[in-house]
Design a protein around this motif. Structure first.
Motif, PDB file in Angstrom:
ATOM      1  N   ALA A 119       0.823  -1.212   0.000  1.00  0.00           N
ATOM      2  CA  ALA A 119       0.000   0.000   0.000  1.00  0.00           C
ATOM      3  C   ALA A 119       0.855   1.260   0.000  1.00  0.00           C
ATOM      4  O   ALA A 119       0.579   2.218  -0.726  1.00  0.00           O
ATOM      5  N   THR A 120       1.917   1.267   0.786  1.00  0.00           N
ATOM      6  CA  THR A 120       2.745   2.477   0.918  1.00  0.00           C
ATOM      7  C   THR A 120       4.028   2.422   0.090  1.00  0.00           C
ATOM      8  O   THR A 120       4.688   3.444  -0.093  1.00  0.00           O
ATOM      9  N   LEU A 121       4.401   1.238  -0.379  1.00  0.00           N
ATOM     10  CA  LEU A 121       5.643   0.983  -1.111  1.00  0.00           C
ATOM     11  C   LEU A 121       6.882   1.200  -0.242  1.00  0.00           C
ATOM     12  O   LEU A 121       7.982   1.409  -0.758  1.00  0.00           O
ATOM     13  N   ARG A 122       6.714   1.129   1.053  1.00  0.00           N
ATOM     14  CA  ARG A 122       7.855   1.217   1.965  1.00  0.00           C
ATOM     15  C   ARG A 122       8.385  -0.188   2.250  1.00  0.00           C
ATOM     16  O   ARG A 122       7.612  -1.143   2.357  1.00  0.00           O
ATOM     17  N   PRO A 123       9.693  -0.324   2.409  1.00  0.00           N
ATOM     18  CA  PRO A 123      10.251  -1.650   2.677  1.00  0.00           C
ATOM     19  C   PRO A 123       9.850  -2.149   4.054  1.00  0.00           C
ATOM     20  O   PRO A 123       9.750  -1.382   5.016  1.00  0.00           O
ATOM     21  N   LEU A 124       9.608  -3.442   4.135  1.00  0.00           N
ATOM     22  CA  LEU A 124       9.347  -4.088   5.413  1.00  0.00           C
ATOM     23  C   LEU A 124      10.675  -4.423   6.091  1.00  0.00           C
ATOM     24  O   LEU A 124      11.719  -4.476   5.434  1.00  0.00           O
ATOM     25  N   PRO A 125      10.652  -4.678   7.388  1.00  0.00           N
ATOM     26  CA  PRO A 125      11.892  -5.092   8.060  1.00  0.00           C
ATOM     27  C   PRO A 125      12.533  -6.329   7.429  1.00  0.00           C
ATOM     28  O   PRO A 125      13.752  -6.482   7.486  1.00  0.00           O
ATOM     29  N   ARG A 126      11.711  -7.173   6.787  1.00  0.00           N
ATOM     30  CA  ARG A 126      12.253  -8.396   6.167  1.00  0.00           C
ATOM     31  C   ARG A 126      13.015  -8.129   4.876  1.00  0.00           C
ATOM     32  O   ARG A 126      13.614  -9.055   4.317  1.00  0.00           O
ATOM     33  N   HIS A 127      12.955  -6.893   4.385  1.00  0.00           N
ATOM     34  CA  HIS A 127      13.612  -6.597   3.107  1.00  0.00           C
ATOM     35  C   HIS A 127      15.070  -7.032   3.103  1.00  0.00           C
ATOM     36  O   HIS A 127      15.542  -7.670   2.146  1.00  0.00           O
ATOM     37  N   GLU A 128      15.797  -6.705   4.139  1.00  0.00           N
ATOM     38  CA  GLU A 128      17.223  -7.031   4.172  1.00  0.00           C
ATOM     39  C   GLU A 128      17.461  -8.545   4.229  1.00  0.00           C
ATOM     40  O   GLU A 128      18.432  -9.042   3.667  1.00  0.00           O
ATOM     41  N   LYS A 129      16.554  -9.270   4.890  1.00  0.00           N
ATOM     42  CA  LYS A 129      16.702 -10.729   4.918  1.00  0.00           C
ATOM     43  C   LYS A 129      16.461 -11.332   3.536  1.00  0.00           C
ATOM     44  O   LYS A 129      17.193 -12.223   3.093  1.00  0.00           O
ATOM     45  N   ILE A 130      15.422 -10.844   2.844  1.00  0.00           N
ATOM     46  CA  ILE A 130      15.157 -11.352   1.487  1.00  0.00           C
ATOM     47  C   ILE A 130      16.349 -11.064   0.582  1.00  0.00           C
ATOM     48  O   ILE A 130      16.797 -11.917  -0.189  1.00  0.00           O
ATOM     49  N   LYS A 131      16.892  -9.860   0.703  1.00  0.00           N
ATOM     50  CA  LYS A 131      18.059  -9.490  -0.104  1.00  0.00           C
ATOM     51  C   LYS A 131      19.250 -10.387   0.224  1.00  0.00           C
ATOM     52  O   LYS A 131      19.973 -10.845  -0.677  1.00  0.00           O
ATOM     53  N   ALA A 132      19.473 -10.666   1.499  1.00  0.00           N
ATOM     54  CA  ALA A 132      20.582 -11.533   1.899  1.00  0.00           C
ATOM     55  C   ALA A 132      20.382 -12.958   1.395  1.00  0.00           C
ATOM     56  O   ALA A 132      21.332 -13.617   0.958  1.00  0.00           O
ATOM     57  N   ASP A 133      19.152 -13.447   1.443  1.00  0.00           N
ATOM     58  CA  ASP A 133      18.887 -14.803   0.953  1.00  0.00           C
ATOM     59  C   ASP A 133      19.085 -14.888  -0.560  1.00  0.00           C
ATOM     60  O   ASP A 133      19.601 -15.903  -1.074  1.00  0.00           O
ATOM     61  N   LEU A 134      18.698 -13.848  -1.282  1.00  0.00           N
ATOM     62  CA  LEU A 134      18.938 -13.855  -2.730  1.00  0.00           C
ATOM     63  C   LEU A 134      20.428 -13.767  -3.030  1.00  0.00           C
ATOM     64  O   LEU A 134      20.905 -14.355  -4.014  1.00  0.00           O
ATOM     65  N   SER A 135      21.166 -13.063  -2.204  1.00  0.00           N
ATOM     66  CA  SER A 135      22.617 -13.048  -2.349  1.00  0.00           C
ATOM     67  C   SER A 135      23.193 -14.448  -2.164  1.00  0.00           C
ATOM     68  O   SER A 135      24.085 -14.870  -2.913  1.00  0.00           O
ATOM     69  N   ARG A 136      22.683 -15.184  -1.184  1.00  0.00           N
ATOM     70  CA  ARG A 136      23.120 -16.573  -0.970  1.00  0.00           C
ATOM     71  C   ARG A 136      22.779 -17.439  -2.177  1.00  0.00           C
ATOM     72  O   ARG A 136      23.577 -18.288  -2.603  1.00  0.00           O
ATOM     73  N   LEU A 137      21.599 -17.242  -2.731  1.00  0.00           N
ATOM     74  CA  LEU A 137      21.211 -18.004  -3.924  1.00  0.00           C
ATOM     75  C   LEU A 137      22.159 -17.713  -5.077  1.00  0.00           C
ATOM     76  O   LEU A 137      22.644 -18.643  -5.745  1.00  0.00           O
ATOM     77  N   ILE A 138      22.434 -16.428  -5.322  1.00  0.00           N
ATOM     78  CA  ILE A 138      23.325 -16.057  -6.428  1.00  0.00           C
ATOM     79  C   ILE A 138      24.715 -16.626  -6.203  1.00  0.00           C
ATOM     80  O   ILE A 138      25.351 -17.159  -7.124  1.00  0.00           O
ATOM     81  N   ALA A 139      25.202 -16.526  -4.977  1.00  0.00           N
ATOM     82  CA  ALA A 139      26.525 -17.075  -4.662  1.00  0.00           C
ATOM     83  C   ALA A 139      26.570 -18.564  -4.936  1.00  0.00           C
ATOM     84  O   ALA A 139      27.546 -19.091  -5.476  1.00  0.00           O
ATOM     85  N   ASP A 140      25.501 -19.259  -4.581  1.00  0.00           N
ATOM     86  CA  ASP A 140      25.460 -20.708  -4.761  1.00  0.00           C
ATOM     87  C   ASP A 140      25.499 -21.096  -6.237  1.00  0.00           C
ATOM     88  O   ASP A 140      26.301 -21.944  -6.642  1.00  0.00           O
ATOM     89  N   ILE A 141      24.640 -20.485  -7.041  1.00  0.00           N
ATOM     90  CA  ILE A 141      24.608 -20.893  -8.449  1.00  0.00           C
ATOM     91  C   ILE A 141      25.840 -20.406  -9.194  1.00  0.00           C
ATOM     92  O   ILE A 141      26.313 -21.073 -10.127  1.00  0.00           O
ATOM     93  N   ALA A 142      26.397 -19.247  -8.791  1.00  0.00           N
ATOM     94  CA  ALA A 142      27.617 -18.762  -9.446  1.00  0.00           C
ATOM     95  C   ALA A 142      28.803 -19.658  -9.116  1.00  0.00           C
ATOM     96  O   ALA A 142      29.649 -19.933  -9.979  1.00  0.00           O
ATOM     97  N   ALA A 143      28.861 -20.139  -7.875  1.00  0.00           N
ATOM     98  CA  ALA A 143      30.004 -20.952  -7.448  1.00  0.00           C
ATOM     99  C   ALA A 143      30.022 -22.313  -8.109  1.00  0.00           C
ATOM    100  O   ALA A 143      31.070 -22.952  -8.200  1.00  0.00           O
ATOM    101  N   GLU A 144      28.874 -22.773  -8.600  1.00  0.00           N
ATOM    102  CA  GLU A 144      28.796 -24.114  -9.173  1.00  0.00           C
ATOM    103  C   GLU A 144      29.341 -24.196 -10.588  1.00  0.00           C
ATOM    104  O   GLU A 144      29.575 -25.282 -11.094  1.00  0.00           O
ATOM    105  N   PHE A 145      29.547 -23.067 -11.243  1.00  0.00           N
ATOM    106  CA  PHE A 145      29.875 -23.144 -12.663  1.00  0.00           C
ATOM    107  C   PHE A 145      31.195 -23.814 -12.994  1.00  0.00           C
ATOM    108  O   PHE A 145      31.280 -24.519 -13.993  1.00  0.00           O
ATOM    109  N   PRO A 146      32.244 -23.656 -12.200  1.00  0.00           N
ATOM    110  CA  PRO A 146      33.487 -24.355 -12.571  1.00  0.00           C
ATOM    111  C   PRO A 146      33.331 -25.879 -12.608  1.00  0.00           C
ATOM    112  O   PRO A 146      34.011 -26.552 -13.363  1.00  0.00           O
ATOM    113  N   GLY A 147      32.396 -26.419 -11.816  1.00  0.00           N
ATOM    114  CA  GLY A 147      32.210 -27.862 -11.788  1.00  0.00           C
ATOM    115  C   GLY A 147      30.860 -28.264 -12.326  1.00  0.00           C
ATOM    116  O   GLY A 147      30.707 -28.738 -13.443  1.00  0.00           O
TER     117      GLY A 147
END
Length: 303
Positions: free
Chosen positions: A265-293
């Protein structure tokens, strides 16, 4: 105060690539709908206020996926808003109801997206609210396509070609957000909740190696999120158009439920915003790290 306010003045480019310090991954991230630059001319032409126009925006999605560059992959983002021009459409999906002039023969005026008012130049935002006070000149649409649409797609094509040349393969991740409720078309129950935190779209396996789709799906599920596949979003124009598994090009769309990180409704970030961002960072790190193998296994599966 909004953490991601809209801008009426913007000194930067209309679309831009945020590059990693060193290109180490065949991943390419695209955020086509997170632009927040609403020019004064656009606002003056609109019958809606700024807050209403932003209902079409994938607020902060570029920020949520910003860890792409930390893990060796580029992030392409549009700075113009989706309500101004939608690059996740064919270049000339134009709505005859929107324009004062006859449309050229090459315009696609019959797509389902045009029929719903959501062509390349949208006629409406959410809940069917008309954007403009009056019909537009065709020249205005063509100018937007030249200045916004074509540069975005030229940059995206360049990033994909570069990845294939360097790594022999590319995985495009097209990043979006979705409302937490979907219209039903039933007046007795006009909305129903989207029962997923993330929706992974690969056009039912046609645009991406299933091993990659499964990896993203399983990693998000392991973090405790509800993950759906291809429903209600299977992938849009970008996912479909840039995928070519025979040419080592894979494309996956990710939709994030806005209620996870945003007060809708307000387009303001919720307190969980930083957690979602951190979890997506973990996802990106995981799939990026797998490419050499593991990435070589994906490449073998794709051939």
């Amino acid at each position: 105060m909004q953490a991601f306010p809209a801008e009426a003045e913007h000194a930067g480019p209309l679309c831009e690539t945020i590059e990693p310090e060193r290109l180490t991954s065949p991943l390419v991230f695209s955020s086509p709908h997170s632009g927040r630059f609403y020019s004064r001319n656009f606002l003056a032409a609109s019958a809606l206020d700024l807050h209403s126009l932003r209902s079409s925006e994938d607020v902060a999605v570029d920020d949520l996926f910003s860890a792409a560059t930390t893990h060796g992959a580029p992030l392409l983002r549009a700075n113009f808003p989706r309500a101004f021009l939608d690059v996740n459409r064919e270049p000339y999906e134009l709505d005859p109801k929107l324009f004062a002039d006859p449309l050229p023969d090459y315009a696609n005026v019959r797509s389902l997206r045009v029929a719903s008012g959501l062509g390349t130049i949208a006629r409406v935002v959410s809940e069917g609210r008309p954007i403009y006070r009056q019909r537009l000149a065709l020249a205005e649409a063509l100018a937007r396509i030249e200045s916004c649409y074509k540069p975005y797609h030229a940059m995206l094509e360049g990033l994909l070609a570069r990845a294939v040349e360097k790594f022999g393969i590319v995985y495009l991740v097209d990043c979006h957000s979705m409302p937490s409720r979907m219209p039903t078309g039933d007046s007795r129950r006009p909305y129903e909740p989207v029962n997923a935190d993330f929706v992974i779209g690969d056009r039912h396996g046609s645009t991406c190696d299933p091993a990659f789709s499964h990896r993203v799906h399983s990693q998000l599920s392991a973090m405790g999120y509800r993950v759906a596949r291809n429903k209600p979003y299977a992938g849009g124009y970008i996912t479909t158009s840039y995928a070519s598994r025979s040419r080592k090009r894979h494309a996956l769309q990710i939709e994030v439920n806005r209620a996870l990180y945003l007060d809708e409704a307000t387009l303001r970030p919720l307190p969980r915003h930083e957690k979602i961002k951190a979890d997506l960072s973990r996802l990106i790190a995981d799939i990026a790290a797998e490419f050499p193998g593991f990435g070589s296994n994906w490449r073998t599966a794709a051939e």
